[in-house]
Design a protein around this motif. Sequence first.
Motif, PDB file in Angstrom:
ATOM      1  N   PRO A 206      -7.263  14.465  -6.089  1.00  0.00           N
ATOM      2  CA  PRO A 206      -7.346  13.344  -7.039  1.00  0.00           C
ATOM      3  C   PRO A 206      -6.388  13.545  -8.205  1.00  0.00           C
ATOM      4  CG  PRO A 206      -9.534  13.994  -6.334  1.00  0.00           C
ATOM      5  CD  PRO A 206      -8.593  15.031  -5.771  1.00  0.00           C
ATOM      6  N   GLY A 207      -5.758  12.473  -8.637  1.00  0.00           N
ATOM      7  CA  GLY A 207      -4.764  12.552  -9.697  1.00  0.00           C
ATOM      8  C   GLY A 207      -3.350  12.723  -9.186  1.00  0.00           C
ATOM      9  N   TRP A 258      -5.613   4.274  -3.288  1.00  0.00           N
ATOM     10  CA  TRP A 258      -4.672   4.598  -4.350  1.00  0.00           C
ATOM     11  C   TRP A 258      -4.449   3.353  -5.219  1.00  0.00           C
ATOM     12  CZ3 TRP A 258      -1.105   9.147  -4.232  1.00  0.00           C
ATOM     13  CH2 TRP A 258      -1.491  10.094  -3.274  1.00  0.00           C
ATOM     14  N   THR A 259      -4.220   3.552  -6.503  1.00  0.00           N
ATOM     15  CA  THR A 259      -3.859   2.472  -7.417  1.00  0.00           C
ATOM     16  C   THR A 259      -2.343   2.329  -7.414  1.00  0.00           C
ATOM     17  OG1 THR A 259      -5.762   2.965  -8.820  1.00  0.00           O
ATOM     18  CG2 THR A 259      -3.994   1.642  -9.787  1.00  0.00           C
ATOM     19  N   VAL A 260      -1.856   1.130  -7.113  1.00  0.00           N
ATOM     20  CA  VAL A 260      -0.427   0.939  -6.837  1.00  0.00           C
ATOM     21  C   VAL A 260       0.215   0.006  -7.857  1.00  0.00           C
ATOM     22  CG1 VAL A 260       1.264   0.251  -5.088  1.00  0.00           C
ATOM     23  CG2 VAL A 260      -0.939   1.211  -4.369  1.00  0.00           C
ATOM     24  N   ASP A 261       1.393   0.386  -8.329  1.00  0.00           N
ATOM     25  CA  ASP A 261       2.266  -0.478  -9.125  1.00  0.00           C
ATOM     26  C   ASP A 261       3.594  -0.598  -8.389  1.00  0.00           C
ATOM     27  OD1 ASP A 261       0.616  -1.007 -11.419  1.00  0.00           O
ATOM     28  OD2 ASP A 261       0.920   1.087 -11.994  1.00  0.00           O
ATOM     29  N   GLU A 262       4.361  -1.637  -8.731  1.00  0.00           N
ATOM     30  CA  GLU A 262       5.596  -1.891  -8.005  1.00  0.00           C
ATOM     31  C   GLU A 262       6.646  -2.494  -8.927  1.00  0.00           C
ATOM     32  OE1 GLU A 262       5.513  -3.295  -3.715  1.00  0.00           O
ATOM     33  OE2 GLU A 262       6.284  -5.096  -4.698  1.00  0.00           O
ATOM     34  N   VAL A 263       7.917  -2.170  -8.668  1.00  0.00           N
ATOM     35  CA  VAL A 263       9.024  -2.738  -9.431  1.00  0.00           C
ATOM     36  C   VAL A 263      10.177  -3.005  -8.463  1.00  0.00           C
ATOM     37  CG1 VAL A 263      10.032  -0.477  -9.992  1.00  0.00           C
ATOM     38  CG2 VAL A 263      10.470  -2.425 -11.490  1.00  0.00           C
ATOM     39  N   THR A 264      10.953  -4.061  -8.714  1.00  0.00           N
ATOM     40  CA  THR A 264      12.097  -4.370  -7.863  1.00  0.00           C
ATOM     41  C   THR A 264      13.368  -3.764  -8.444  1.00  0.00           C
ATOM     42  OG1 THR A 264      12.702  -6.426  -8.977  1.00  0.00           O
ATOM     43  CG2 THR A 264      11.025  -6.563  -7.236  1.00  0.00           C
ATOM     44  N   GLU A 283      20.265 -11.207  -4.824  1.00  0.00           N
ATOM     45  CA  GLU A 283      19.124 -11.466  -3.935  1.00  0.00           C
ATOM     46  C   GLU A 283      18.700 -10.188  -3.230  1.00  0.00           C
ATOM     47  OE1 GLU A 283      17.951 -14.313  -0.116  1.00  0.00           O
ATOM     48  OE2 GLU A 283      19.875 -14.563  -1.139  1.00  0.00           O
ATOM     49  N   LEU A 284      19.682  -9.400  -2.804  1.00  0.00           N
ATOM     50  CA  LEU A 284      19.390  -8.113  -2.175  1.00  0.00           C
ATOM     51  C   LEU A 284      18.652  -7.198  -3.144  1.00  0.00           C
ATOM     52  CD1 LEU A 284      19.853  -6.227   0.284  1.00  0.00           C
ATOM     53  CD2 LEU A 284      22.010  -5.555  -0.778  1.00  0.00           C
ATOM     54  N   ALA A 285      19.082  -7.202  -4.404  1.00  0.00           N
ATOM     55  CA  ALA A 285      18.431  -6.371  -5.423  1.00  0.00           C
ATOM     56  C   ALA A 285      16.987  -6.802  -5.637  1.00  0.00           C
ATOM     57  CB  ALA A 285      19.209  -6.454  -6.735  1.00  0.00           C
ATOM     58  N   GLY A 286      16.725  -8.099  -5.535  1.00  0.00           N
ATOM     59  CA  GLY A 286      15.368  -8.588  -5.708  1.00  0.00           C
ATOM     60  C   GLY A 286      14.460  -8.212  -4.563  1.00  0.00           C
ATOM     61  N   ASN A 287      15.052  -7.865  -3.406  1.00  0.00           N
ATOM     62  CA  ASN A 287      14.252  -7.534  -2.229  1.00  0.00           C
ATOM     63  C   ASN A 287      13.881  -6.050  -2.170  1.00  0.00           C
ATOM     64  OD1 ASN A 287      13.145  -9.043  -0.005  1.00  0.00           O
ATOM     65  ND2 ASN A 287      14.345  -7.737   1.354  1.00  0.00           N
ATOM     66  N   GLY A 288      14.711  -5.207  -2.771  1.00  0.00           N
ATOM     67  CA  GLY A 288      14.422  -3.780  -2.776  1.00  0.00           C
ATOM     68  C   GLY A 288      13.277  -3.467  -3.724  1.00  0.00           C
ATOM     69  N   ARG A 289      12.366  -2.585  -3.300  1.00  0.00           N
ATOM     70  CA  ARG A 289      11.170  -2.304  -4.090  1.00  0.00           C
ATOM     71  C   ARG A 289      10.885  -0.808  -4.182  1.00  0.00           C
ATOM     72  NH1 ARG A 289      10.670  -7.342  -2.406  1.00  0.00           N
ATOM     73  NH2 ARG A 289       9.233  -8.799  -3.434  1.00  0.00           N
ATOM     74  N   TYR A 290      10.325  -0.432  -5.322  1.00  0.00           N
ATOM     75  CA  TYR A 290       9.854   0.935  -5.527  1.00  0.00           C
ATOM     76  C   TYR A 290       8.415   0.860  -6.006  1.00  0.00           C
ATOM     77  CZ  TYR A 290      14.852   1.752  -5.469  1.00  0.00           C
ATOM     78  OH  TYR A 290      16.163   1.777  -5.100  1.00  0.00           O
ATOM     79  N   LEU A 291       7.543   1.499  -5.275  1.00  0.00           N
ATOM     80  CA  LEU A 291       6.151   1.523  -5.708  1.00  0.00           C
ATOM     81  C   LEU A 291       5.794   2.922  -6.176  1.00  0.00           C
ATOM     82  CD1 LEU A 291       4.031   3.041  -3.560  1.00  0.00           C
ATOM     83  CD2 LEU A 291       4.541   1.033  -2.189  1.00  0.00           C
ATOM     84  N   THR A 292       4.911   2.977  -7.132  1.00  0.00           N
ATOM     85  CA  THR A 292       4.304   4.229  -7.560  1.00  0.00           C
ATOM     86  C   THR A 292       2.803   4.073  -7.442  1.00  0.00           C
ATOM     87  OG1 THR A 292       4.364   3.528  -9.876  1.00  0.00           O
ATOM     88  CG2 THR A 292       6.171   4.918  -9.110  1.00  0.00           C
ATOM     89  N   ALA A 293       2.132   5.099  -7.017  1.00  0.00           N
ATOM     90  CA  ALA A 293       0.690   5.015  -6.787  1.00  0.00           C
ATOM     91  C   ALA A 293       0.016   6.315  -7.225  1.00  0.00           C
ATOM     92  CB  ALA A 293       0.399   4.732  -5.313  1.00  0.00           C
ATOM     93  N   ARG A 294      -1.231   6.187  -7.619  1.00  0.00           N
ATOM     94  CA  ARG A 294      -2.035   7.342  -8.047  1.00  0.00           C
ATOM     95  C   ARG A 294      -3.324   7.374  -7.239  1.00  0.00           C
ATOM     96  NH1 ARG A 294      -2.394  10.808 -12.282  1.00  0.00           N
ATOM     97  NH2 ARG A 294      -0.573   9.814 -13.233  1.00  0.00           N
ATOM     98  N   LYS A 295      -3.685   8.558  -6.787  1.00  0.00           N
ATOM     99  CA  LYS A 295      -4.928   8.708  -6.026  1.00  0.00           C
ATOM    100  C   LYS A 295      -6.094   8.810  -6.989  1.00  0.00           C
ATOM    101  CE  LYS A 295      -7.131  11.353  -2.331  1.00  0.00           C
ATOM    102  NZ  LYS A 295      -7.020  12.471  -1.382  1.00  0.00           N
ATOM    103  N   ARG A 296      -7.036   7.912  -6.822  1.00  0.00           N
ATOM    104  CA  ARG A 296      -8.208   7.909  -7.701  1.00  0.00           C
ATOM    105  C   ARG A 296      -9.150   9.041  -7.341  1.00  0.00           C
ATOM    106  NH1 ARG A 296      -7.637   2.188  -6.756  1.00  0.00           N
ATOM    107  NH2 ARG A 296      -9.184   2.233  -5.116  1.00  0.00           N
TER     108      ARG A 296
END
Length: 296
Positions: A206-207, A258-264, A283-296
Amino acid sequence: MTYELRDWDIVSGVGITALGVAAARAVETSRADPLVRDPYAADFVRAAESPIPMPAQAEDVADDDLRWSLMSVFLGLRSRHLDEYLLDSCRASGESPGARQVVLLAAGLDSRAFRLPWPEGVTVYEVDQPRVLAFKDAVLARGGAEPGCARRVAAVDLRDDWAAALAGNGFDPAMPTSWLAEGLMPYLPGDAAEQLLTTVHELSAPGSTIAVEYMPGVDSVLADSSAASLSAGLGIDLASLLADSDYDPNAGLAELGWTVDEVTVAQLADRYGRTFDDEHVAELAGNGRYLTARKR
């Protein structure tokens, strides 16, 4: 799909994409106001003797050559964002002491163990193909590079028992871990991507946190004429390397709790003061994504 190859080096298969990423970091590093500073990237490019010409500095890129200019911005944004994620996850905050284990999955020519200012007590684990890691270690050793943390290498294919390889190098699943899957998910079939994140979940206290790069609908993106031209111009046949998968790591991690956040990529460009003038590239830049997540 070329990913089925069991063993590759830095100038073949998926390995050559890692070299291309290093070239883009080298170009960005040499600019007056770089998004990322990687003093080792140019050494990797020069040592590799790639069959595909790759630049080692901005001066190697012609003014009208948008290929590497765009790549350096894209990958500069990616590196900057993920550098900050890793350092933030290891810093003490509130009651959390910060992660003391960092695992770089498919580490390639990642030099973060050497170039980032790690807090005391952090161990960075690098997981990748044996020949890729052997090349990296040889180049770094010739340059006298010293890691700024404890660094341990797990030379293993991610389709094999990489969890056991981590354990054999001292990894402790009872401790919170900061995971990174950078430039990895698009090359994995759906079942392999799901299994990878399931294993991360099982190894995470956790964490723990993870950052994942992915691109929904990557096939349709590469079918776009501008993206296809960019790929062809780089000399790397991305379409043959990328997996045909609609696996969604955002949903997968959420289902695992997991609690997830995302940014393009486009949002990162705004954050760090970069622009994409070409509408297709935007448009290509808007499609690429990076998520960060934390395990509760």
